[in-house]
Design an enzyme around this catalytic site. Structure first.
Site, PDB file in Angstrom:
ATOM      1  N   GLU A 197      75.904  32.471 -53.461  1.00  0.00           N
ATOM      2  CA  GLU A 197      75.647  31.048 -53.244  1.00  0.00           C
ATOM      3  C   GLU A 197      74.691  30.474 -54.279  1.00  0.00           C
ATOM      4  O   GLU A 197      74.225  29.347 -54.155  1.00  0.00           O
ATOM      5  CB  GLU A 197      75.069  30.824 -51.836  1.00  0.00           C
ATOM      6  CG  GLU A 197      76.065  31.120 -50.737  1.00  0.00           C
ATOM      7  CD  GLU A 197      75.575  30.724 -49.371  1.00  0.00           C
ATOM      8  OE1 GLU A 197      74.444  30.206 -49.253  1.00  0.00           O
ATOM      9  OE2 GLU A 197      76.326  30.933 -48.401  1.00  0.00           O
ATOM     10  N   ASP A 233      68.216  30.692 -42.650  1.00  0.00           N
ATOM     11  CA  ASP A 233      69.376  31.140 -41.885  1.00  0.00           C
ATOM     12  C   ASP A 233      69.173  32.629 -41.690  1.00  0.00           C
ATOM     13  O   ASP A 233      69.243  33.407 -42.645  1.00  0.00           O
ATOM     14  CB  ASP A 233      70.684  30.857 -42.637  1.00  0.00           C
ATOM     15  CG  ASP A 233      71.908  31.350 -41.855  1.00  0.00           C
ATOM     16  OD1 ASP A 233      71.727  31.900 -40.737  1.00  0.00           O
ATOM     17  OD2 ASP A 233      73.040  31.184 -42.352  1.00  0.00           O
ATOM     18  N   ASP A 303      75.429  28.761 -35.858  1.00  0.00           N
ATOM     19  CA  ASP A 303      76.550  28.943 -36.786  1.00  0.00           C
ATOM     20  C   ASP A 303      77.513  29.968 -36.154  1.00  0.00           C
ATOM     21  O   ASP A 303      78.504  29.588 -35.528  1.00  0.00           O
ATOM     22  CB  ASP A 303      76.017  29.408 -38.144  1.00  0.00           C
ATOM     23  CG  ASP A 303      77.101  29.820 -39.130  1.00  0.00           C
ATOM     24  OD1 ASP A 303      78.282  29.564 -38.882  1.00  0.00           O
ATOM     25  OD2 ASP A 303      76.763  30.410 -40.186  1.00  0.00           O
ATOM     26  N   LYS A 328      81.836  24.393 -40.044  1.00  0.00           N
ATOM     27  CA  LYS A 328      82.631  24.974 -41.130  1.00  0.00           C
ATOM     28  C   LYS A 328      84.076  24.826 -40.692  1.00  0.00           C
ATOM     29  O   LYS A 328      84.545  25.592 -39.848  1.00  0.00           O
ATOM     30  CB  LYS A 328      82.290  26.460 -41.305  1.00  0.00           C
ATOM     31  CG  LYS A 328      80.882  26.748 -41.838  1.00  0.00           C
ATOM     32  CD  LYS A 328      80.569  28.249 -41.744  1.00  0.00           C
ATOM     33  CE  LYS A 328      79.266  28.603 -42.463  1.00  0.00           C
ATOM     34  NZ  LYS A 328      78.765  29.957 -42.082  1.00  0.00           N
ATOM     35  N   ARG A 357      81.104  27.895 -47.497  1.00  0.00           N
ATOM     36  CA  ARG A 357      81.082  29.324 -47.224  1.00  0.00           C
ATOM     37  C   ARG A 357      80.534  30.024 -48.464  1.00  0.00           C
ATOM     38  O   ARG A 357      80.548  29.472 -49.560  1.00  0.00           O
ATOM     39  CB  ARG A 357      82.485  29.875 -46.928  1.00  0.00           C
ATOM     40  CG  ARG A 357      83.214  29.265 -45.756  1.00  0.00           C
ATOM     41  CD  ARG A 357      82.442  29.266 -44.465  1.00  0.00           C
ATOM     42  NE  ARG A 357      81.989  30.546 -43.962  1.00  0.00           N
ATOM     43  CZ  ARG A 357      82.479  31.164 -42.900  1.00  0.00           C
ATOM     44  NH1 ARG A 357      83.477  30.627 -42.225  1.00  0.00           N
ATOM     45  NH2 ARG A 357      81.953  32.300 -42.462  1.00  0.00           N
ATOM     46  N   SER A 358      80.082  31.266 -48.292  1.00  0.00           N
ATOM     47  CA  SER A 358      79.528  31.963 -49.454  1.00  0.00           C
ATOM     48  C   SER A 358      80.591  32.184 -50.531  1.00  0.00           C
ATOM     49  O   SER A 358      80.298  32.178 -51.721  1.00  0.00           O
ATOM     50  CB  SER A 358      78.876  33.273 -49.030  1.00  0.00           C
ATOM     51  OG  SER A 358      79.774  34.060 -48.287  1.00  0.00           O
ATOM     52  N   LYS A 379      75.368  21.414 -46.094  1.00  0.00           N
ATOM     53  CA  LYS A 379      74.822  22.677 -46.593  1.00  0.00           C
ATOM     54  C   LYS A 379      75.789  23.190 -47.652  1.00  0.00           C
ATOM     55  O   LYS A 379      76.905  23.593 -47.329  1.00  0.00           O
ATOM     56  CB  LYS A 379      74.707  23.665 -45.431  1.00  0.00           C
ATOM     57  CG  LYS A 379      74.009  24.968 -45.784  1.00  0.00           C
ATOM     58  CD  LYS A 379      74.043  25.934 -44.602  1.00  0.00           C
ATOM     59  CE  LYS A 379      73.259  27.196 -44.902  1.00  0.00           C
ATOM     60  NZ  LYS A 379      73.654  28.320 -44.038  1.00  0.00           N
TER      61      LYS A 379
HETATM   62  P1  PGA Z   1      79.087  33.077 -44.955  1.00  0.00           P
HETATM   63  O1  PGA Z   1      77.559  32.795 -44.761  1.00  0.00           O
HETATM   64  O2  PGA Z   1      79.751  31.910 -45.584  1.00  0.00           O
HETATM   65  O3  PGA Z   1      79.063  34.297 -45.826  1.00  0.00           O
HETATM   66  O4  PGA Z   1      79.638  33.369 -43.585  1.00  0.00           O
HETATM   67  C1  PGA Z   1      77.030  31.530 -44.650  1.00  0.00           C
HETATM   68  C2  PGA Z   1      76.242  31.360 -43.408  1.00  0.00           C
HETATM   69  O5  PGA Z   1      76.002  32.332 -42.643  1.00  0.00           O
HETATM   70  O6  PGA Z   1      75.831  30.242 -43.131  1.00  0.00           O
HETATM   71 ZN    ZN Z   2      74.863  30.870 -41.186  1.00  0.00          ZN
END
Ligand code: PGA
Ligand code: ZN
Length: 417
Positions: A197, A233, A303, A328, A357-358, A379
């Site tokens: 990220e 987070d 989340d 998301k 997302r990451s 975010k």
């Molecule tokens: P992820 O992490 O996109 O890898 O699930 C982001 C988050 O936990 O907010």
């Molecule tokens: Zn998260």
């Protein structure tokens, strides 16, 4: 009217395969691709059937696309409902959530294109004038740093005193840059590495990360002349072993009660205004206790707890778990369901936080979703091409809105009271 559909395999920012869908209308065109998480919640929709992207593509071509022909793309709810119907399961395990969200977003883009309006207006109406504050990941740890950095997954910056999107983004970038200088001092082995990220990846403790971030924020805040908050987070599902929260780097384990005290202590000591997933994804009770005790001064955000799922959010609302929710759209598979979660959140005083997302794509669509949904926070990291695509789009949207544009005041109102 949907006249033709296409699908192909492309790569996300992490180099993983994902799907991109193209929607051709009589008088418009739209394209979108699905992002992917690394610390996925277990209640998210299934990404690809059998984890197989090729199966997802052949299923789309054979049994999804033919059924979508002739639908009116401007009625998003109808297309999304048809996707659920064709799939026939609770969690898109037959057609794949990645295909569903790519189709859903491509439909919205095609409809906006046909109507000759920006996507955010197609989603939220022509009177929209509020812009979201950008929440950005500055220091990375946890699963996103192979467990070598701090145990907490993300250390975040939130410039909630900014008057416009440009200065808000500038503040985040300045904080990110200032933190770099401090990390060089704190960790001699720091190479300037950044994670998926774009957050700095250093071998430091949670305490050091928070000290450094606080100091940087103080500096930048006084230079820019507005309030900047910090948050974390914890992605605590990734720390939970079924009994305790295991902090590998710190070398300690915490029971749920100790975790509650630990998080309260961090909020107190560092004045955190934002804490995401402080407990594992089934512990509504601890979320409720934390919200009850510090929810007046800090956003407690679900989340993995909610996974953008309206029924999980309903349960949270009933139990008083959290006061904010990560949105998301790919976690739930359609824009309509994500919208439903946002409306439910807002009508119950929960702050919706529209999130990347990451593993994300170079698409800017998320910026329009955040603005169109009226979210007070987006975010989407601080740096990196696929993050910047969305953040720069916010600047364009602000320009397009002209003089009526303003930052969404519901956030500073909440944090200042
Ligand atoms: P992820 O992490 O996109 O890898 O699930 C982001 C988050 O936990 O907010
Ligand atoms: Zn998260």
């Amino acid at each position: 009217t949907i006249e033709d559909l296409g699908i192909r395999k492309i790569f996300n920012s992490r180099g993983e395969e994902t799907v991109e869908v193209e929607v051709y209308l009589t008088d418009g065109y739209g394209r979108a691709a699905a992002p992917a998480g690394a610390s996925r919640g277990s209640h998210e929709v299934v990404y690809f059937p059998n984890n197989d992207v090729d199966l997802a593509i052949s299923t789309f071509e054979k049994s999804v696309a033919p059924d979508l022909m002739g639908l009116d793309a401007s009625i998003q709810g109808e297309v999304d409902a048809r996707l659920e119907e064709i799939d026939g399961t609770e969690n898109f395990s037959r057609i794949g959530g990645a295909v569903a969200i790519a189709m859903s977003m491509a439909t919205a883009r095609a409809a906006a294109n046909a109507l000759e309006i920006p996507l955010y207006q197609h989603l939220g109406g022509t009177n929209i004038r509020d812009l979201p504050y950008p929440l950005g990941n500055v220091i990375g740890g946890g699963k996103h740093s192979r467990g070598l950095g701090p145990d907490i997954q993300e250390f975040l910056v939130l410039p909630y005193g900014a008057q416009d999107i440009y200065s808000a983004l500038k503040a985040n970038i300045e904080v990110h840059r200032t933190v770099f200088r401090e990390l060089v001092k704190a960790d001699p082995s720091f190479t300037g590495g950044r994670n998926d990220e774009g957050a700095w990846s250093a071998r430091i403790s949670t305490g050091t990360a928070l000290e450094i971030l606080s100091k940087a924020v103080k500096e930048v805040s006084s230079k820019m002349g507005f309030e900047i908050g910090i948050g974390v987070d914890m992605a605590a599902s990734t720390l939970w072993n079924g009994e305790k929260y295991v902090y590998t780097n710190e070398g300690v384990s915490r029971t749920p009660k100790e975790q509650l005290e630990f998080v309260k202590g961090l909020i107190e000591k560092y004045g955190l205004v934002y804490v995401e997933d402080p407990f594992y994804e089934e512990d509504f009770q601890s979320f409720a206790e934390l919200t009850d005790s510090v929810g007046d001064r800090c956003l407690i955000v679900g989340d993995d707890l909610f996974t953008t799922n309206p029924s999980r959010l309903s349960r949270g609302i009933k139990e008083g778990a959290a006061n904010a929710i990560i949105i998301k759209p790919d976690q739930i598979g359609t824009l309509s369901r994500a919208w439903e979660a946002v409306r439910l959140a807002v009508s119950n005083g929960y702050i919706p936080v529209v999130s990347h997302r990451s593993g994300d794509t170079e698409y800017e669509t998320l910026a329009h979703i955040a603005v169109g949904f009226g979210a007070p926070i987006i975010k989407s990291g601080v740096l990196g091409g696929e993050r910047m695509a969305k953040l720069n789009e916010l600047i364009r949207i602000q320009d397009y809105m002209g003089k009526v544009a303003r930052m969404n005041q519901s956030l500073p109102q909440r944090l200042r009271r």
